[in-house]
Design a protein around this motif. Structure first.
Motif, PDB file in Angstrom:
ATOM      1  N   UNK A 174      31.372  36.924  73.226  1.00  0.00           N
ATOM      2  CA  UNK A 174      31.550  36.257  74.515  1.00  0.00           C
ATOM      3  C   UNK A 174      30.511  35.220  74.833  1.00  0.00           C
ATOM      4  N   UNK A 175      29.773  34.729  73.836  1.00  0.00           N
ATOM      5  CA  UNK A 175      28.783  33.679  74.096  1.00  0.00           C
ATOM      6  C   UNK A 175      29.501  32.377  74.428  1.00  0.00           C
ATOM      7  N   UNK A 176      28.934  31.536  75.267  1.00  0.00           N
ATOM      8  CA  UNK A 176      29.599  30.289  75.623  1.00  0.00           C
ATOM      9  C   UNK A 176      29.657  29.337  74.444  1.00  0.00           C
ATOM     10  N   UNK A 177      30.772  28.607  74.354  1.00  0.00           N
ATOM     11  CA  UNK A 177      30.899  27.609  73.286  1.00  0.00           C
ATOM     12  C   UNK A 177      30.135  26.371  73.704  1.00  0.00           C
ATOM     13  N   UNK A 299      24.901  40.281  68.712  1.00  0.00           N
ATOM     14  CA  UNK A 299      24.900  38.884  68.295  1.00  0.00           C
ATOM     15  C   UNK A 299      23.577  38.497  67.643  1.00  0.00           C
ATOM     16  N   UNK A 300      22.466  38.997  68.178  1.00  0.00           N
ATOM     17  CA  UNK A 300      21.164  38.750  67.550  1.00  0.00           C
ATOM     18  C   UNK A 300      21.159  39.284  66.124  1.00  0.00           C
ATOM     19  N   UNK A 301      21.657  40.503  65.936  1.00  0.00           N
ATOM     20  CA  UNK A 301      21.682  41.115  64.606  1.00  0.00           C
ATOM     21  C   UNK A 301      22.567  40.326  63.659  1.00  0.00           C
ATOM     22  N   UNK A 302      23.740  39.888  64.131  1.00  0.00           N
ATOM     23  CA  UNK A 302      24.666  39.160  63.260  1.00  0.00           C
ATOM     24  C   UNK A 302      24.078  37.818  62.844  1.00  0.00           C
ATOM     25  N   UNK A 303      23.515  37.076  63.794  1.00  0.00           N
ATOM     26  CA  UNK A 303      22.947  35.770  63.466  1.00  0.00           C
ATOM     27  C   UNK A 303      21.721  35.906  62.566  1.00  0.00           C
ATOM     28  N   UNK A 304      20.911  36.938  62.788  1.00  0.00           N
ATOM     29  CA  UNK A 304      19.714  37.135  61.972  1.00  0.00           C
ATOM     30  C   UNK A 304      20.056  37.437  60.526  1.00  0.00           C
ATOM     31  N   UNK A 305      21.146  38.165  60.285  1.00  0.00           N
ATOM     32  CA  UNK A 305      21.504  38.565  58.919  1.00  0.00           C
ATOM     33  C   UNK A 305      22.522  37.637  58.277  1.00  0.00           C
ATOM     34  N   UNK A 306      22.995  36.598  58.990  1.00  0.00           N
ATOM     35  CA  UNK A 306      23.948  35.657  58.403  1.00  0.00           C
ATOM     36  C   UNK A 306      23.344  35.029  57.151  1.00  0.00           C
ATOM     37  N   UNK A 317      22.396  30.189  68.092  1.00  0.00           N
ATOM     38  CA  UNK A 317      21.471  31.093  68.779  1.00  0.00           C
ATOM     39  C   UNK A 317      20.907  30.447  70.038  1.00  0.00           C
ATOM     40  N   UNK A 318      20.587  29.148  69.952  1.00  0.00           N
ATOM     41  CA  UNK A 318      20.023  28.449  71.110  1.00  0.00           C
ATOM     42  C   UNK A 318      21.022  28.354  72.258  1.00  0.00           C
ATOM     43  N   UNK A 319      22.324  28.357  71.915  1.00  0.00           N
ATOM     44  CA  UNK A 319      23.355  28.250  72.943  1.00  0.00           C
ATOM     45  C   UNK A 319      23.830  29.614  73.426  1.00  0.00           C
ATOM     46  N   UNK A 320      23.207  30.695  72.965  1.00  0.00           N
ATOM     47  CA  UNK A 320      23.664  32.047  73.290  1.00  0.00           C
ATOM     48  C   UNK A 320      22.511  32.866  73.855  1.00  0.00           C
ATOM     49  N   UNK A 321      22.875  33.981  74.449  1.00  0.00           N
ATOM     50  CA  UNK A 321      21.866  34.874  75.023  1.00  0.00           C
ATOM     51  C   UNK A 321      21.415  35.864  73.954  1.00  0.00           C
ATOM     52  N   UNK A 322      20.534  35.406  73.049  1.00  0.00           N
ATOM     53  CA  UNK A 322      20.047  36.241  71.954  1.00  0.00           C
ATOM     54  C   UNK A 322      18.532  36.131  71.870  1.00  0.00           C
TER      55      UNK A 322
END
Length: 364
Positions: A174-177, A299-306, A317-322
């Motif tokens: 649900x992070x903003x696009x 979302x933090x976990x997913x982006x960190x391990x991508x 990440x900058x556009x999301x609450x992570x």
């Protein structure tokens, strides 16, 4: 008989114009690494069509490619955050486990691709390595891998990982696009450019002295990161410099393609796509483990391990609450470890594949 100069000039003009059109089009579509992919696709098209072969054969001059490597290394050095070490020290067991898992999964994937003879041994490992795509291409060439196949797999992974991270951020969490504001192509020369030129010059000179493999990329990266962290220099590579550097790298890779290698790539493409999806799924499992056992938000976990595409991941990440520091620390640490261990892992896997293949051929 000397090759006609005007024919080569026409071939270069065709490559340049097609690169500009494709690069601009991919940028408008927000495709990751658009300024590199556009020139690479343009060069592949002309090399495979025969318009840049025979009397019109063209190739990127090696000194120009080295300058591009130095620019890319300096650019990455300027983007490594100074806060990465304190962040890693605070939760080092989590970072160690996450980084080792992703690197091991990628190495296993490279082993399977080599064993199935989709790609040669060390080429498969470099192609699967979850580091910055440009870095993996440079290191692969320095260690004897096929730069064309490595580039195909690396940039396929960059596009797929970036698309996957965007979809996860937008629809599942649900992070903003949010599109990133493009950096200005031209900027007033300042201290950042001066520092970048110093790092690039030092890197090229030291490479000549040390003869380090891929030194024109690695030495500016290491020098720039160290100087940046210590506050001595603050290298900033302007947009025009990186656009030129990416174009040179794209041309260098693309002009080496032929119809035969394109046919091989087309046959291997479905399995390469499946392999990238499998790597993304394995990294997703690692992200789930971080959520369950370490209390990291999803979302933090997913982006960190991508697995790679750190610049695209940073934008999302900058556009999301992570936890931005956690994401970039994990991505940066993995990149550094891959740089350090990549050649060793490639040799290890290639040796194991060579030992297994004769037995598999006999069984077949």
């Amino acid at each position: 008989m000397a090759r006609p100069t005007h024919s080569r000039l026409l071939a270069w003009l065709a490559v340049f114009l097609l690169s500009a059109v494709l690069g601009a089009g991919l940028e408008l579509l927000h495709v990751p690494a658009a300024l590199l992919l556009g020139p690479m696709i343009a060069a592949i098209a002309l090399a495979a069509s025969g318009l840049a072969s025979g009397p019109r054969a063209i190739a990127t001059p090696r000194p120009l490619f080295e300058l591009a490597q130095a620019a890319v290394g300096t650019m990455i050095a300027g983007q490594i955050p100074a806060s990465v070490l304190p962040e890693i020290a605070q939760d080092w067991p989590i970072f160690a486990l996450g980084v080792v898992f992703v690197i091991a999964a990628a190495a296993l994937l490279g082993y399977v691709l080599a064993l199935k003879q989709v790609l040669p041994g060390n080429t498969a490992v470099w192609g699967a390595s979850p580091g910055a795509a440009q870095a993996m291409v440079f290191l692969a060439e320095a260690h004897g891998a096929d730069i064309r196949l490595v580039a195909v797999m690396q940039y396929l992974r960059v596009v797929m990982v970036a698309a996957g991270a965007s979809l996860v951020a937008r629809f599942f969490v649900g992070a903003p696009e949010m599109a990133s504001d493009p950096a200005p192509l031209f900027a007033v020369p300042d201290r950042g450019l001066r520092d970048a030129l110093i790092v690039m010059a030092l890197g090229i000179v030291l490479t000549r002295i040390t003869r380090m493999p891929a030194g024109t990329f690695l030495i500016p990266l290491l020098l720039g990161a160290a100087a940046n962290g210590l506050g001595w220099l603050a290298p900033v590579t302007p947009g025009w410099m990186m656009a030129l550097a990416y174009a040179v790298v794209g041309w260098t890779i693309g002009l080496r393609f032929s119809r035969d290698i394109l046919r091989h790539t087309a046959r291997a493409l479905p399995r390469l796509v499946i392999s990238v999806l499998l790597l993304m799924a394995l990294c997703g499992l690692m992200a789930a483990a971080l959520v369950v056992f370490a209390g990291v938000d999803p979302l933090t976990a997913y982006l960190a391990t991508s697995p790679g595409g750190a610049d695209s991941v940073a934008v999302i990440a900058a556009a999301s609450d992570v936890d931005m520091a956690f994401v970039m620390a994990m991505q940066t640490l993995r990149f550094i470890i891959v740089l350090a261990t990549g050649p060793m892992i490639a040799r290890f896997v290639a040796a194991r594949v060579e030992a297994r293949l004769p037995a598999l051929r006999r069984d077949a």
